[in-house]
Design a protein around this motif. Structure first.
Motif, short mmCIF file in Angstrom:
data_model
loop_
_atom_site.label_atom_id
_atom_site.label_comp_id
_atom_site.label_asym_id
_atom_site.label_seq_id
_atom_site.Cartn_x
_atom_site.Cartn_y
_atom_site.Cartn_z
N SER A 123 14.52 53.93 -27.41
CA SER A 123 14.56 53.80 -28.87
C SER A 123 14.01 52.43 -29.26
O SER A 123 14.27 51.42 -28.59
CB SER A 123 16.00 53.95 -29.38
N LYS A 136 11.86 55.60 -34.22
CA LYS A 136 11.93 56.83 -33.46
C LYS A 136 12.58 56.62 -32.09
O LYS A 136 12.57 55.53 -31.54
CB LYS A 136 10.52 57.40 -33.27
N THR A 137 13.15 57.71 -31.60
CA THR A 137 13.72 57.73 -30.25
C THR A 137 13.09 58.89 -29.48
O THR A 137 12.94 59.99 -30.02
CB THR A 137 15.25 57.92 -30.29
#
Length: 249
Positions: free
Chosen positions: A58, A64-65
């Motif tokens: 992450s 975003k991950t």
């Protein structure tokens, strides 16, 4: 839009570096350290969670991950060294993120292993050398040479047919013990135990055991226990294959 593309590229680049290292047999703490160093070089506050079967990365709470699965694990120290070198160059600003990603993709696609015949030959040679290290008699070297080469050939053949690691290691050690038994039976060898031990040495998960201990010492308990369990299963498979021949001979 450019900011999002850079984040996507950074995620892909970091995950690819971690994936190559984990699939090549690197320690978990080394993978995490490499990924975080690469992230800091791009001024990113990344967080990662690495296990032998997957990586979660992450770039922060608002970013975003991504998750990637690790299904294949081998020992390829050359690839680990390549990734470390790319990581250093990125950290020192010698290359850009785009260049690092392209180089990582090239490393992933390239097969750095020696030809199959040479791997088998080196396995046979190492088995013969191990026989002397274990204080075996010099006249048993041909038997250890043949057993080690035949065992590694069996390992590669079964791996090509089945993805279950246990079976390939079991049959490889079985072949080693079988070759050693017939060598002693027909007068080409004398000390059965030392021939078998020397022949199975190329199959022993030494790097896996070392990585398990190092991960445990570094505080990565989940990864250390997982790798230790995998090493135990490998040792059990080797022992089982040998036991079948020894018990029924």
């Amino acid at each position: 839009m450019t900011y999002e593309k850079n984040d996507d590229l950074a995620l892909d680049c970091l995950l690819l570096a971690g994936q190559i290292m984990m699939e090549s047999g690197a320690e978990t703490y080394r993978v995490e350290d490499t990924m975080l160093r690469m992230a800091r070089s791009q001024n990113l506050d990344a967080q990662s969670y690495v296990t032998p079967t997957g990586i979660i990365l992450s770039l922060g709470e608002q970013q975003k991950t991504k998750i990637i699965s690790i299904s294949n694990r081998i020992t390829d120290l050359h690839k680990i060294a390549k990734v470390n070198n790319i990581s250093r160059k990125l950290t020192l600003k010698i290359i850009t993120l785009e260049e690092a990603y392209d180089q990582l993709r090239m490393v992933q696609k390239t097969n750095y292993f020696l030809p199959i015949w040479l791997q088998i030959l080196m396995s046979a040679v190492s088995s013969a050398c191990f026989l002397i290290l274990f204080r075996g008699v010099w006249s048993d070297m041909p038997a250890a040479f043949l057993a080690g080469g035949a065992g590694y050939l069996a390992l590669l053949a079964i791996q090509h047919v089945s993805k279950v690691k246990f079976f390939s290691e079991f049959f490889a050690s079985f072949i080693v013990a079988l070759v050693a038994f017939f060598a002693v039976r027909f007068g080409f060898g004398y000390e059965l135990d030392k021939i078998i031990i020397s022949g199975v040495m190329p199959l022993v998960p030494g790097i896996l055991i070392t990585n398990a201990v190092r991960d445990l010492m570094a505080g990565h308990l989940t990864a250390g226990i997982a790798k230790g369990t995998e090493a135990f299963l490998t040792a059990f498979a080797i022992g089982s294959g040998v036991a079948v021949v020894v018990v029924f001979h």
